[in-house]
Motif scaffolding. Structure first.
Motif, PDB file in Angstrom:
ATOM      1  N   GLY A  32      -5.511 -53.167 -46.834  1.00 26.86           N
ATOM      2  CA  GLY A  32      -5.177 -52.744 -45.479  1.00 26.86           C
ATOM      3  C   GLY A  32      -6.174 -52.009 -44.893  1.00 26.86           C
ATOM      4  N   GLY A  55      -5.041 -49.310 -39.197  1.00 26.19           N
ATOM      5  CA  GLY A  55      -4.554 -49.535 -40.855  1.00 26.19           C
ATOM      6  C   GLY A  55      -5.544 -49.034 -41.703  1.00 26.19           C
ATOM      7  N   ARG A 114      -6.431 -48.111 -46.115  1.00 28.27           N
ATOM      8  CA  ARG A 114      -6.235 -48.613 -47.439  1.00 28.27           C
ATOM      9  C   ARG A 114      -4.866 -47.997 -47.852  1.00 28.27           C
ATOM     10  NH1 ARG A 114     -10.205 -49.807 -51.960  1.00 28.27           N
ATOM     11  NH2 ARG A 114      -8.777 -50.461 -53.507  1.00 28.27           N
ATOM     12  N   ALA A 115      -3.714 -49.033 -48.344  1.00 27.14           N
ATOM     13  CA  ALA A 115      -2.610 -48.763 -48.830  1.00 27.14           C
ATOM     14  C   ALA A 115      -2.577 -48.362 -50.265  1.00 27.14           C
ATOM     15  CB  ALA A 115      -1.382 -49.776 -48.554  1.00 27.14           C
ATOM     16  N   GLU A 162     -11.028 -54.422 -45.717  1.00 28.41           N
ATOM     17  CA  GLU A 162     -10.304 -55.264 -46.663  1.00 28.41           C
ATOM     18  C   GLU A 162     -11.221 -56.858 -46.697  1.00 28.41           C
ATOM     19  OE1 GLU A 162      -5.666 -56.811 -47.117  1.00 28.41           O
ATOM     20  OE2 GLU A 162      -6.483 -55.818 -45.254  1.00 28.41           O
TER      21      GLU A 162
END
Length: 404
Positions: free
Chosen positions: A3, A358, A360-361, A7
């Motif tokens: 995310g 967004g 990094r999830a 990415e």
């Protein structure tokens, strides 16, 4: 799926200690898949830093190497180098902080890799630029602090040279390298081709010092001596109050005059030494001494209340151990608790930067040496039998679990 803005970008990271790992940590935090390639003995920082629950996993290493995967390869063996080439053939970015001659001996120089993968961005973080006589000298942070003039700024300010007590040149150069990689990625989006980047520590830090302190000596002939008189003042530091320490930085006329009022010296508004920003700079020693004398009159908390109300830039003095309790850092969630799969409960710093599109999830814990060797080799096209052969020959190694 991470995310983050990077990415889908794959980084092969052949760097160690701080300057390279801080660069690749920035890329990893933004969502890049960073594959940390380590020799059998591991990144030097695994053993150089102290404070660990198990061998090879000190806290400092874990802070620099989150969100990465580790593969252990003995690049002295041809089979390991073949695996390295497979990784690089499918990579977007290669980062190293190996001296140029050694990198060339390994066949990992920019020209050799560009012939295999024209889209590869090759970032060499070096101690010294390749065009100069220092090019192949070894160096760590204190060498660069000494040579670049950083230690010399302390001598100008205090009469004695010293180092900033953190690896500042590594941090700074690592961040610059990450920035340069971002620029190169943008150009590759337009041209379709990768490129070689050289990021030297010495030249970058010399640039920092000279940009800050060349000043009047920029002119030919010089219009005055080098050095920013404010920053080279012995009073350019946290100053003592009645019960602690505090830092103030009133630079504009409005801020300086409000400060004079707060310390009970409103007449200084009209003192020709202090009546303008230019005058205060020319008389920095006297101005800073006025600050020191004024702040000694009251306690820290009292000054914070008074000066914040007057819109004067002011801050409490945090020691290292105070940072974890700083209320602002708590507000923004800067300290992140983590349950590491082998090292237990720990606290790490968060990525301080935010992207509206967004971030990094997921969050990968710092890896043990070779923790993802098998996984990464599978992704590079090796089957189980080929991986077993590499492991049996010692060309690749897997992580061993710490004793229970």
């Amino acid at each position: 799926m991470t995310g983050g803005p990077l990415e889908g970008v794959r980084v092969v990271d052949l760097s160690s200690v701080v300057v390279g790992p801080i660069c690749t940590r920035v890329l990893a935090d933004q969502g890049a898949d960073v594959i940390k390639v380590e020799p059998p003995e591991g990144d030097l920082l695994r053993n150089l830093a102290i404070g660990a629950r198990s061998p090879g996993m000190p806290g400092k290493f874990m802070q620099f190497n989150r969100n990465k995967r580790s593969i252990c390869l003995d690049l002295k063996q041809p089979a390991a180098m073949a695996a390295m080439h497979r990784l690089l053939d499918g990579a977007d970015i290669f980062v190293s902080n190996i001296r140029p001659a050694a990198l060339a001996r390994l066949g990992l120089d920019a020209a050799s890799l560009a012939a295999r993968n024209p889209r590869l961005i090759h970032c060499a973080i070096l101690a010294f630029g390749t065009g100069g006589r220092y090019a192949n000298r070894p160096a760590y942070d204190p060498i660069i602090q000494s040579l670049s003039g950083i230690a010399g700024t302390f001598e100008r300010a205090t009469g004695e040279p010293r180092f900033v007590p953190m690896v500042m040149t590594d941090h700074t150069t690592g961040l610059i390298a990450a920035q340069c990689i971002g620029f190169a990625l943008y150009r590759r989006e337009r041209t379709g081709r990768g490129e070689a980047i050289e990021v030297p520590m010495f030249e970058n830090m010399a640039s920092f010092v000279m940009t800050e302190h060349l000043g009047a000596a920029s002119f030919d002939p010089p219009a005055g001596p080098s050095g920013d008189l404010r920053q080279l003042s012995p009073f350019y530091r946290p100053l003592p109050t009645k019960d602690g320490w505090i830092t103030v930085s009133p630079n504009t006329d409005a801020q300086a005059f409000a400060f004079f009022d707060a310390i009970g010296r409103p007449e200084l508004r009209d003192d020709p030494r202090f009546s303008s920003a230019q005058a205060r700079t020319a008389n920095a020693a006297a101005y800073f001494e006025v600050r020191a004398q004024g702040l000694a009159q009251r306690g820290t908390m009292e000054w914070l209340a008074i000066l914040e109300a007057a819109d004067v830039p002011v801050a409490a003095y945090n020691r290292i151990d105070d940072l974890a309790q700083d209320p602002h850092l708590r507000d923004v969630g800067f300290i992140v608790p983590e349950d590491h799969p082998t090292e237990g409960r720990l606290h790490r710093t968060a990525n301080p930067n935010r992207f509206g599109g967004g971030e990094r999830a997921d969050a990968l814990p710092a890896p043990r040496l070779g923790a993802q060797t098998r996984e990464v080799l599978h992704e590079a096209g090796y089957d189980d039998a080929a991986i077993a052969a590499l492991l049996d020959a010692g060309a690749a190694r897997e992580a061993s679990l710490p004793p229970a």
